[in-house]
Design a protein around this motif. Structure first.
Motif, short mmCIF file in Angstrom:
data_model
loop_
_atom_site.label_atom_id
_atom_site.label_comp_id
_atom_site.label_asym_id
_atom_site.label_seq_id
_atom_site.Cartn_x
_atom_site.Cartn_y
_atom_site.Cartn_z
N VAL A 54 4.41 14.50 1.25
CA VAL A 54 4.72 14.77 -0.16
C VAL A 54 3.56 14.30 -1.03
CG1 VAL A 54 7.21 14.58 0.13
CG2 VAL A 54 5.91 12.57 -0.43
N LYS A 55 3.46 14.90 -2.21
CA LYS A 55 2.49 14.48 -3.21
C LYS A 55 3.27 13.87 -4.36
CE LYS A 55 -0.93 17.93 -2.05
NZ LYS A 55 -1.81 19.00 -2.55
N LEU A 56 2.89 12.64 -4.74
CA LEU A 56 3.59 11.92 -5.79
C LEU A 56 2.63 11.51 -6.89
CD1 LEU A 56 5.72 9.55 -3.52
CD2 LEU A 56 6.49 11.62 -4.67
N ASP A 57 3.17 11.31 -8.07
CA ASP A 57 2.40 10.83 -9.21
C ASP A 57 1.86 9.43 -8.90
OD1 ASP A 57 2.82 9.45 -12.33
OD2 ASP A 57 1.61 11.26 -12.04
N ALA A 58 0.71 9.10 -9.44
CA ALA A 58 0.06 7.81 -9.17
C ALA A 58 0.94 6.64 -9.60
CB ALA A 58 -1.29 7.75 -9.85
N VAL A 61 3.57 5.98 -6.98
CA VAL A 61 3.01 5.34 -5.80
C VAL A 61 2.73 3.86 -6.08
CG1 VAL A 61 1.05 5.32 -4.20
CG2 VAL A 61 2.04 7.48 -4.95
N GLU A 62 2.24 3.54 -7.28
CA GLU A 62 1.99 2.14 -7.63
C GLU A 62 3.29 1.35 -7.62
OE1 GLU A 62 -0.03 2.05 -11.37
OE2 GLU A 62 -1.79 3.11 -10.58
N ARG A 63 4.33 1.90 -8.20
CA ARG A 63 5.62 1.21 -8.21
C ARG A 63 6.19 1.10 -6.80
NH1 ARG A 63 8.51 -2.67 -8.92
NH2 ARG A 63 10.71 -2.36 -9.33
N LEU A 64 6.01 2.14 -6.01
CA LEU A 64 6.46 2.12 -4.62
C LEU A 64 5.75 1.00 -3.85
CD1 LEU A 64 8.03 3.40 -2.25
CD2 LEU A 64 6.12 4.98 -1.98
N ASP A 65 4.46 0.85 -4.07
CA ASP A 65 3.71 -0.22 -3.41
C ASP A 65 4.21 -1.59 -3.84
OD1 ASP A 65 2.17 1.54 -1.95
OD2 ASP A 65 0.50 1.54 -3.39
N GLU A 66 4.56 -1.74 -5.11
CA GLU A 66 5.12 -3.01 -5.59
C GLU A 66 6.42 -3.33 -4.88
OE1 GLU A 66 5.50 -2.64 -9.80
OE2 GLU A 66 3.34 -2.45 -10.13
N CYS A 68 7.35 -2.21 -2.02
CA CYS A 68 7.04 -2.48 -0.60
C CYS A 68 6.63 -3.93 -0.40
CB CYS A 68 5.93 -1.55 -0.12
SG CYS A 68 6.42 0.16 0.03
N THR A 69 5.80 -4.44 -1.28
CA THR A 69 5.38 -5.84 -1.13
C THR A 69 6.54 -6.79 -1.39
OG1 THR A 69 4.56 -5.85 -3.41
CG2 THR A 69 2.96 -5.41 -1.67
N GLU A 70 7.42 -6.45 -2.36
CA GLU A 70 8.59 -7.29 -2.63
C GLU A 70 9.52 -7.36 -1.43
OE1 GLU A 70 10.53 -5.78 -6.10
OE2 GLU A 70 8.77 -6.07 -7.37
N LEU A 71 9.75 -6.21 -0.80
CA LEU A 71 10.67 -6.14 0.34
C LEU A 71 10.00 -6.39 1.68
CD1 LEU A 71 12.74 -2.99 -0.74
CD2 LEU A 71 13.36 -5.40 -0.99
N ASN A 72 8.66 -6.48 1.66
CA ASN A 72 7.88 -6.66 2.88
C ASN A 72 8.17 -5.54 3.90
OD1 ASN A 72 5.96 -7.89 4.45
ND2 ASN A 72 7.41 -9.28 5.42
N LEU A 73 8.18 -4.30 3.39
CA LEU A 73 8.42 -3.13 4.22
C LEU A 73 7.30 -2.12 4.02
CD1 LEU A 73 12.22 -2.53 3.54
CD2 LEU A 73 11.21 -3.41 5.63
N ALA A 74 7.22 -1.17 4.91
CA ALA A 74 6.24 -0.08 4.80
C ALA A 74 6.76 0.98 3.83
CB ALA A 74 5.98 0.54 6.17
N ARG A 75 5.85 1.80 3.33
CA ARG A 75 6.26 2.87 2.41
C ARG A 75 7.32 3.77 3.02
NH1 ARG A 75 0.59 5.36 0.21
NH2 ARG A 75 0.04 3.69 -1.23
N ALA A 76 7.12 4.16 4.27
CA ALA A 76 8.06 5.06 4.93
C ALA A 76 9.44 4.44 4.99
CB ALA A 76 7.57 5.40 6.33
N ASP A 77 9.51 3.14 5.26
CA ASP A 77 10.81 2.47 5.35
C ASP A 77 11.50 2.43 3.99
OD1 ASP A 77 10.35 2.02 8.05
OD2 ASP A 77 9.42 0.06 7.66
N VAL A 78 10.74 2.12 2.94
CA VAL A 78 11.33 2.07 1.60
C VAL A 78 11.81 3.45 1.17
CG1 VAL A 78 10.83 1.62 -0.84
CG2 VAL A 78 10.00 0.06 0.92
N LEU A 79 11.00 4.47 1.42
CA LEU A 79 11.40 5.83 1.05
C LEU A 79 12.63 6.27 1.84
CD1 LEU A 79 7.94 7.59 0.73
CD2 LEU A 79 9.55 7.08 -1.09
#
Length: 89
Positions: A54-58, A61-66, A68-79
């Motif tokens: 998928v293509k997502l707005d920047a 992605v920035e919020r997704l990365d935040e 991910c770090t809070e939950l200590n999970l990978a992007r795929a897992d969070v999505l």
């Protein structure tokens, strides 16, 4: 008898001896990557996983990365968790 580039049994049958440290893998890097990718696809298929791109707005992605770090999970897992929650699975 000819040697095929991806032949795993006769790859060094006609190769000249090289001085120095022996290579840990007789294949070129590009071939190694192909083999590894093939086995990864087979492993994912056996686990019932499908590839999705998928293509997502920047900002998303920035919020997704935040998150991910809070939950200590990978992007795929969070999505996956978010989609399962949203789809009520």
């Amino acid at each position: 008898m000819s040697v095929q580039p991806e032949d795993r049994t006769t790859i060094d049958m006609f190769a000249a001896n090289r001085p120095g440290r022996p290579r840990s893998n007789p294949y070129e890097r590009s071939q190694q990557c192909r083999f590894n990718k093939r086995t990864q696809r087979q492993r994912d298929k056996e686990r019932g996983l499908h590839r999705l791109e998928v293509k997502l707005d920047a900002q998303v992605v920035e919020r997704l990365d935040e998150v991910c770090t809070e939950l200590n999970l990978a992007r795929a897992d969070v999505l996956e968790l978010a989609l399962k929650h949203w789809l009520h699975l």
